[in-house]
Design a protein around this motif. Structure first.
Motif, PDB file in Angstrom:
ATOM      1  N   SER A 176     -44.975 -22.351 -18.293  1.00  0.00           N
ATOM      2  CA  SER A 176     -43.633 -22.955 -18.038  1.00  0.00           C
ATOM      3  C   SER A 176     -43.288 -24.162 -19.108  1.00  0.00           C
ATOM      4  O   SER A 176     -44.180 -24.865 -19.299  1.00  0.00           O
ATOM      5  N   ASN A 177     -42.158 -24.053 -19.832  1.00  0.00           N
ATOM      6  CA  ASN A 177     -41.721 -25.092 -20.772  1.00  0.00           C
ATOM      7  C   ASN A 177     -41.012 -26.328 -19.843  1.00  0.00           C
ATOM      8  O   ASN A 177     -39.841 -26.218 -19.261  1.00  0.00           O
ATOM      9  N   GLY A 178     -41.915 -27.660 -19.495  1.00  0.00           N
ATOM     10  CA  GLY A 178     -41.413 -28.562 -18.588  1.00  0.00           C
ATOM     11  C   GLY A 178     -40.215 -29.206 -18.976  1.00  0.00           C
ATOM     12  O   GLY A 178     -39.347 -29.723 -18.331  1.00  0.00           O
ATOM     13  N   ARG A 179     -40.044 -29.289 -20.275  1.00  0.00           N
ATOM     14  CA  ARG A 179     -38.893 -29.685 -21.087  1.00  0.00           C
ATOM     15  C   ARG A 179     -37.701 -29.145 -20.591  1.00  0.00           C
ATOM     16  O   ARG A 179     -36.439 -29.578 -20.721  1.00  0.00           O
ATOM     17  N   ILE A 180     -37.697 -28.013 -20.110  1.00  0.00           N
ATOM     18  CA  ILE A 180     -36.499 -27.333 -19.906  1.00  0.00           C
ATOM     19  C   ILE A 180     -36.457 -27.082 -18.145  1.00  0.00           C
ATOM     20  O   ILE A 180     -35.453 -27.153 -17.774  1.00  0.00           O
ATOM     21  N   ALA A 181     -37.864 -26.762 -17.672  1.00  0.00           N
ATOM     22  CA  ALA A 181     -37.662 -26.487 -16.187  1.00  0.00           C
ATOM     23  C   ALA A 181     -37.496 -27.880 -15.334  1.00  0.00           C
ATOM     24  O   ALA A 181     -36.755 -27.569 -14.530  1.00  0.00           O
ATOM     25  N   TRP A 182     -37.333 -28.896 -15.896  1.00  0.00           N
ATOM     26  CA  TRP A 182     -37.431 -30.141 -15.238  1.00  0.00           C
ATOM     27  C   TRP A 182     -35.988 -30.602 -15.571  1.00  0.00           C
ATOM     28  O   TRP A 182     -35.623 -30.720 -16.425  1.00  0.00           O
ATOM     29  N   LYS A 183     -35.084 -31.042 -14.588  1.00  0.00           N
ATOM     30  CA  LYS A 183     -33.701 -31.317 -14.739  1.00  0.00           C
ATOM     31  C   LYS A 183     -33.461 -32.488 -13.656  1.00  0.00           C
ATOM     32  O   LYS A 183     -34.034 -32.713 -12.695  1.00  0.00           O
ATOM     33  N   ASP A 184     -32.558 -33.312 -14.234  1.00  0.00           N
ATOM     34  CA  ASP A 184     -31.894 -34.390 -13.316  1.00  0.00           C
ATOM     35  C   ASP A 184     -30.847 -33.883 -12.376  1.00  0.00           C
ATOM     36  O   ASP A 184     -30.916 -32.679 -12.173  1.00  0.00           O
ATOM     37  N   ALA A 185     -30.552 -34.875 -11.318  1.00  0.00           N
ATOM     38  CA  ALA A 185     -29.493 -34.256 -10.370  1.00  0.00           C
ATOM     39  C   ALA A 185     -28.328 -33.631 -10.827  1.00  0.00           C
ATOM     40  O   ALA A 185     -27.769 -32.707 -10.161  1.00  0.00           O
ATOM     41  N   SER A 186     -27.703 -34.014 -12.056  1.00  0.00           N
ATOM     42  CA  SER A 186     -26.641 -33.250 -12.653  1.00  0.00           C
ATOM     43  C   SER A 186     -26.823 -31.922 -13.123  1.00  0.00           C
ATOM     44  O   SER A 186     -26.208 -31.191 -13.756  1.00  0.00           O
ATOM     45  N   GLY A 187     -28.380 -31.373 -13.626  1.00  0.00           N
ATOM     46  CA  GLY A 187     -28.799 -30.400 -14.181  1.00  0.00           C
ATOM     47  C   GLY A 187     -28.981 -30.338 -15.495  1.00  0.00           C
ATOM     48  O   GLY A 187     -29.275 -29.367 -16.138  1.00  0.00           O
ATOM     49  N   LYS A 188     -28.904 -31.407 -16.109  1.00  0.00           N
ATOM     50  CA  LYS A 188     -29.324 -31.695 -17.400  1.00  0.00           C
ATOM     51  C   LYS A 188     -30.861 -31.813 -17.623  1.00  0.00           C
ATOM     52  O   LYS A 188     -31.784 -32.394 -16.751  1.00  0.00           O
ATOM     53  N   THR A 189     -31.403 -30.913 -18.580  1.00  0.00           N
ATOM     54  CA  THR A 189     -32.885 -30.659 -18.915  1.00  0.00           C
ATOM     55  C   THR A 189     -33.381 -32.023 -19.525  1.00  0.00           C
ATOM     56  O   THR A 189     -32.636 -32.813 -19.946  1.00  0.00           O
ATOM     57  N   LEU A 190     -34.703 -31.925 -19.179  1.00  0.00           N
ATOM     58  CA  LEU A 190     -35.530 -33.043 -19.686  1.00  0.00           C
ATOM     59  C   LEU A 190     -35.347 -33.217 -21.107  1.00  0.00           C
ATOM     60  O   LEU A 190     -35.371 -34.275 -21.878  1.00  0.00           O
ATOM     61  N   LYS A 191     -35.342 -32.207 -21.930  1.00  0.00           N
ATOM     62  CA  LYS A 191     -35.249 -31.827 -23.338  1.00  0.00           C
ATOM     63  C   LYS A 191     -33.962 -32.585 -23.712  1.00  0.00           C
ATOM     64  O   LYS A 191     -33.983 -33.512 -24.464  1.00  0.00           O
ATOM     65  N   ALA A 192     -32.838 -32.353 -23.187  1.00  0.00           N
ATOM     66  CA  ALA A 192     -31.653 -33.099 -23.509  1.00  0.00           C
ATOM     67  C   ALA A 192     -31.248 -34.254 -23.388  1.00  0.00           C
ATOM     68  O   ALA A 192     -30.876 -35.064 -24.020  1.00  0.00           O
ATOM     69  N   ILE A 193     -32.135 -34.754 -22.083  1.00  0.00           N
ATOM     70  CA  ILE A 193     -32.344 -36.259 -21.817  1.00  0.00           C
ATOM     71  C   ILE A 193     -33.112 -36.996 -22.852  1.00  0.00           C
ATOM     72  O   ILE A 193     -32.681 -38.098 -23.054  1.00  0.00           O
ATOM     73  N   GLN A 194     -34.290 -36.493 -23.351  1.00  0.00           N
ATOM     74  CA  GLN A 194     -35.066 -37.183 -24.183  1.00  0.00           C
ATOM     75  C   GLN A 194     -34.191 -37.220 -25.697  1.00  0.00           C
ATOM     76  O   GLN A 194     -34.265 -38.221 -26.282  1.00  0.00           O
ATOM     77  N   GLU A 195     -33.645 -36.158 -25.901  1.00  0.00           N
ATOM     78  CA  GLU A 195     -32.827 -36.094 -27.162  1.00  0.00           C
ATOM     79  C   GLU A 195     -31.745 -37.116 -27.156  1.00  0.00           C
ATOM     80  O   GLU A 195     -31.655 -37.925 -28.203  1.00  0.00           O
ATOM     81  N   GLU A 196     -31.044 -37.609 -26.009  1.00  0.00           N
ATOM     82  CA  GLU A 196     -30.037 -38.357 -25.934  1.00  0.00           C
ATOM     83  C   GLU A 196     -30.535 -39.716 -25.920  1.00  0.00           C
ATOM     84  O   GLU A 196     -29.963 -40.424 -26.536  1.00  0.00           O
ATOM     85  N   ARG A 197     -31.589 -39.856 -25.314  1.00  0.00           N
ATOM     86  CA  ARG A 197     -32.311 -41.239 -25.656  1.00  0.00           C
ATOM     87  C   ARG A 197     -32.570 -41.601 -27.097  1.00  0.00           C
ATOM     88  O   ARG A 197     -32.412 -42.849 -27.425  1.00  0.00           O
ATOM     89  N   LEU A 198     -33.363 -40.636 -27.965  1.00  0.00           N
ATOM     90  CA  LEU A 198     -33.443 -40.909 -29.206  1.00  0.00           C
ATOM     91  C   LEU A 198     -32.100 -41.027 -30.140  1.00  0.00           C
ATOM     92  O   LEU A 198     -32.156 -42.107 -30.889  1.00  0.00           O
ATOM     93  N   GLU A 199     -31.098 -40.671 -29.803  1.00  0.00           N
ATOM     94  CA  GLU A 199     -29.547 -40.639 -30.279  1.00  0.00           C
ATOM     95  C   GLU A 199     -29.256 -42.095 -30.219  1.00  0.00           C
ATOM     96  O   GLU A 199     -28.728 -42.712 -31.225  1.00  0.00           O
ATOM     97  N   LYS A 200     -29.710 -42.780 -28.946  1.00  0.00           N
ATOM     98  CA  LYS A 200     -29.186 -44.128 -28.814  1.00  0.00           C
ATOM     99  C   LYS A 200     -30.100 -45.206 -29.477  1.00  0.00           C
ATOM    100  O   LYS A 200     -29.401 -46.407 -29.530  1.00  0.00           O
ATOM    101  N   LEU A 201     -31.224 -44.841 -30.146  1.00  0.00           N
ATOM    102  CA  LEU A 201     -31.752 -45.894 -30.947  1.00  0.00           C
ATOM    103  C   LEU A 201     -31.221 -46.180 -32.231  1.00  0.00           C
ATOM    104  O   LEU A 201     -30.560 -45.486 -32.816  1.00  0.00           O
TER     105      LEU A 201
END
Length: 295
Positions: A270-295
Motif C-alpha cells: 500500500s502506498n501510505g502517502r495515498i492511503a492515509w487521509k485527513d478528515a476532509s479526505g485530503k491525502t498525506l501526499k497532498a498535505i506534504q506537498e502543500e507544506r513544501l509550497e508554504k516554505l
C-alpha cells in the motif's frame, strides 16, 4: 523529554577510526556521560579503550529471526569483560552501545538502576523485541543518587534516537504531543480500505498507528515477506490481536513510514502517502506537498 520541551544542544560523534561505520564515541555538552558505539565485528578495538574498564550500562542491538529489531540491556562493573561474554553467549546482536561516566560518577547501584529503568521503558513501549528474560526493579537509591541517575538516563534517551534506537520511547507519548510549528502542525490521519480502518499521526521520527485501529486478518497473495513478518511479529508480541474477524491494535505503535503502517493494516502492499487521509479526505501526499509550497 517531549518535542515542545526540547532545547538546542550539542552532541559530538567522534569517529575513532575515521570511518562512519566504525568505532564511534558520543558525547553531549554539559554531560558527564560517554557512549562507545561499535559493531560486533570491530569489538576487539573497542575493548582496548579505557571506557571499557569502567562500570556502565550497555545495549546490544540486532534482529530477530523474522527481521524485527531486537535488543538486550545489561550492566557491568567492567563493561569490556561483560560484553566479551556475549560474543559466545548471544548470537543475535551486531552492535553494542556502552555508556559510562567521564568522572567516575557511576557505581554498581547506579548502573543497576539504569539497567532496570531502560528495561522498564522498553517493556512499556513494546516497540522492539527484548532478549532479556527478567525485568528487575530499580535498586533503592537515596534521593540525591536517584536524581543523578535519572539525569544520566534522560541524557542517554536523547542519544539513543541518533543511533537509530527508538526502543525506549513510547509511541503513545509521541502521538499525544501537540506540535506548535505552524508549518507542520499535528495531524490525525485515517485509513479506510480493503476492510481495514486505521487512525494515525505523524511524529518526528516515524508514523504512529493509534490503539483501536483495525487491520485485515487476511493477507493478499502478493504480500511481501517483510510485511508478512511484520504482521506475525506484532501478533506474537500482542500488539495485534484477533477481534471480530479482524486484528485490533492493542496499543499505539510507531512504524518507520506511512507505507509500512498502511501495509500492515491492509495485509499487502500500500502506498501510505495515498492511503492515509485527513478528515476532509485530503491525502498525506497532498498535505506534504502543500507544506513544501508554504516554505
Amino acid at each position: 523529554m517531549t518535542a515542545s520541551q526540547a532545547r538546542p544542544t550539542s552532541i559530538r560523534i567522534f569517529l575513532a577510526d575515521g570511518t562512519p561505520e566504525g568505532l564511534r564515541i558520543v558525547e553531549k555538552s554539559n554531560w558527564t556521560g560517554r557512549a562507545v558505539v561499535v559493531n560486533r565485528s570491530q569489538l576487539e578495538g573497542a575493548l582496548k579503550r579505557s571506557e571499557m574498564t569502567q562500570p556502565g550500562v550497555y545495549v546490544l542491538t540486532g534482529l530477530t529471526d523474522d527481521g524485527a529489531a531486537k535488543l538486550y540491556v545489561g550492566e557491568a562493573d567492567a563493561l569490556g569483560e561483560r560484553i566479551k561474554q556475549h560474543v559466545a553467549g548471544k548470537e543475535f546482536w551486531t552492535r553494542v552501545i556502552a555508556f559510562t561516566s567521564t568522572n567516575e560518577g557511576l557505581n554498581k547501584a547506579s548502573v543497576r538502576y539504569l539497567e532496570a529503568r531502560l528495561l522498564g521503558l522498553a517493556k512499556i513501549a513494546n516497540q522492539w523485541a527484548v532478549d532479556n528474560s527478567a525485568y528487575p526493579s530499580p535498586p533503592p537509591l537515596n534521593e540525591a543518587d536517584s536524581a543523578d541517575a535519572e539525569w544520566f538516563l534522560a541524557e542517554m534517551l536523547v542519544i539513543f534516537p541518533l543511533l537509530g534506537i527508538d526502543a525506549f520511547e513510547s509511541a503513545s507519548s509521541q502521538a499525544k504531543e501537540i506540535s506548535t510549528d505552524p508549518v507542520t502542525p499535528s495531524l490525525t490521519l485515517y485509513l479506510d480500505e480493503r476492510g481495514a480502518k486505521g487512525t494515525a499521526r505523524e511524529v518526528t521520527d516515524g508514523f504512529v498507528v493509534l490503539k483501536g485501529s483495525l487491520a485485515r486478518a487476511e493477507e493478499t497473495a502478493s504480500i511481501h515477506n517483510y510485511m508478512r513478518e511484520q504482521r506475525q511479529t506484532l501478533k506474537a508480541r500482542g500488539v495485534l490481536t484477533p477481534q471480530d474477524g479482524a486484528l485490533v491494535f492493542t496499543q499505539d505503535f510507531r512504524f518507520s513510514s506511512p507505507s509500512t503502517a498502511a501495509g500492515v493494516l491492509v495485509g499487502g502492499a500500500s502506498n501510505g502517502r495515498i492511503a492515509w487521509k485527513d478528515a476532509s479526505g485530503k491525502t498525506l501526499k497532498a498535505i506534504q506537498e502543500e507544506r513544501l509550497e508554504k516554505l
